[in-house]
Design a protein around this motif. Structure first.
Motif, PDB file in Angstrom:
ATOM      1  N   SER A  77       0.830  -1.207   0.000  1.00 14.58           N
ATOM      2  CA  SER A  77       0.000   0.000   0.000  1.00 14.58           C
ATOM      3  C   SER A  77       0.862   1.253   0.000  1.00 14.58           C
ATOM      4  N   ARG A  78       2.031   1.167   0.597  1.00 12.50           N
ATOM      5  CA  ARG A  78       2.937   2.321   0.682  1.00 12.50           C
ATOM      6  C   ARG A  78       3.936   2.371  -0.472  1.00 12.50           C
ATOM      7  N   HIS A  79       4.339   1.204  -0.976  1.00  9.89           N
ATOM      8  CA  HIS A  79       5.436   1.185  -1.938  1.00  9.89           C
ATOM      9  C   HIS A  79       5.167   0.306  -3.157  1.00  9.89           C
ATOM     10  N   GLY A  80       3.897   0.023  -3.422  1.00 12.21           N
ATOM     11  CA  GLY A  80       3.568  -0.825  -4.556  1.00 12.21           C
ATOM     12  C   GLY A  80       4.124  -0.302  -5.871  1.00 12.21           C
ATOM     13  N   GLY A  81       4.108   1.015  -6.026  1.00  8.28           N
ATOM     14  CA  GLY A  81       4.658   1.601  -7.244  1.00  8.28           C
ATOM     15  C   GLY A  81       6.131   1.279  -7.416  1.00  8.28           C
ATOM     16  N   ASP A  82       6.892   1.359  -6.314  1.00  7.72           N
ATOM     17  CA  ASP A  82       8.312   1.005  -6.364  1.00  7.72           C
ATOM     18  C   ASP A  82       8.500  -0.459  -6.736  1.00  7.72           C
ATOM     19  N   PHE A  83       7.707  -1.329  -6.116  1.00  8.91           N
ATOM     20  CA  PHE A  83       7.847  -2.764  -6.370  1.00  8.91           C
ATOM     21  C   PHE A  83       7.522  -3.099  -7.823  1.00  8.91           C
TER      22      PHE A  83
END
Length: 332
Positions: free
Chosen positions: A197-203
């Motif tokens: 939820s916090r870093h899905g874009g990074d992953f």
């Protein structure tokens, strides 16, 4: 490319776990989301919750640390990088992980905050609800990385939990670069829905950029990562972006997708689920060890299921039996 000296070198939170049994009423009264992990942002909060715990067990933990400890128990060669403080819990963590046979040489950090701890409440159904004070672990700098150790591991294994704080996030990016330059593989575990939820874009960008070779997830995590509640669609979308996708499904077993081929195994039978703490960590330990030993994908999945079943049969996230003997008896 030189022959790797280690099967896996992991980077993760260096945490001491405190586990205690409780009931659902306590979980509700304290406003916890059962079965999840939430962060505590001050030592005072951690102390207050700790004071409410019943009798417990203290043991070194942390997701990636549990995985390499499990791998070492299976005979794999492993190293670990994680930040502890120069305090009693830091000494406990360092002693415990080295005692498993894992190489650990990260220099302890002086001053506040203290070594990380995770307060884990286990309900009668075996579900674990975690409350983590990250402490010193969130201050792992890139300068603390043992680059030679990373380059000497066949696989660099990273945990999503450690992606949250800025400093270790940059350290892990640097570690990926070191591993890639050395011609090594990179494995990543999503850890928890809150991380996505916090870093899905990074992953998702790591995947799209071709920086992840092996991705570990459970059902809830793969749904969150690919932003769909259709399991087949989520798996297909993720598998298209990584060479190997491994998804655990609790009592429904696990699957791995590689090169367009899907392999599935059933969950290992167990008389009673006592504590699910570390189930995913030890599944990854079994799977990665199987791959390191040249086993097939199906055998690696089975070894992961065997390790997960052993862990959930008792309290705590570290093996309590001879894992080599267990693997030999189950796999033949």
């Amino acid at each position: 490319m030189t022959t790797p000296a280690y099967d896996v070198v992991a980077i993760g939170n260096a945490i001491v776990d405190v586990l205690s049994h409780t009931d659902d009423a306590f979980i509700t009264a304290e406003g916890m989301a059962k079965g999840s992990m939430q962060l505590m942002f001050s030592p005072e909060d951690a102390d207050a919750l700790y004071a409410k715990m019943g009798p417990g067990i203290e043991a070194s933990g942390g997701s990636a640390a549990n995985t390499v400890a499990g791998m070492a128990a299976l005979g794999a060669r492993c190293g670990f990088i994680g930040q502890v403080a120069n305090d009693q819990l830091g000494e406990v963590f360092a002693h415990d992980i080295r005692a498993t046979g894992v190489t650990f040489g990260t220099v302890a950090r002086d001053g506040a905050p203290t070594t990380a701890r995770c307060l884990i409440f286990v309900t009668p159904d075996g579900q674990r609800t975690m409350n983590t004070f990250l402490g010193a672990s969130q201050f792992l700098p890139a300068s603390a990385l043992d680059r030679d150790l990373i380059a000497s591991g066949a696989i660099l294994y990273l945990e999503g939990y450690l992606w949250d704080p800025e400093e270790p996030r940059q350290a892990m990016r640097a570690a990926i670069e070191v591993a890639r330059k050395a011609g090594r593989k990179v494995a990543f575990t999503l850890s928890d829905v809150f991380c996505i939820s916090r870093h899905g874009g990074d992953f998702r960008k790591l995947m799209a950029d071709g920086l992840i070779d092996i991705m570990f997830a459970n059902e809830a995590e793969i749904f969150a990562l690919m932003e769909t509640d259709d399991f087949d669609a989520a798996v297909a979308a993720a598998a298209a972006q990584v060479p190997m996708l491994v998804v655990t499904r609790s009592e429904r077993g696990a699957i791995a997708v590689s090169g367009g081929t899907t392999v599935s195994v059933a969950a290992e039978p167990i008389d009673k689920v006592v504590d699910t703490t570390g189930a995913g960590d030890l599944f990854a330990a079994g799977f990665l060890t199987g791959q390191a030993q040249g086993k097939s994908v199906e055998q690696s999945l089975r070894l992961g299921a065997i390790c997960a079943a052993e862990i959930i049969s008792h309290i705590g996230a570290r093996p309590m039996v001879d894992m080599k003997a267990l693997a030999a008896s189950k796999l033949g």
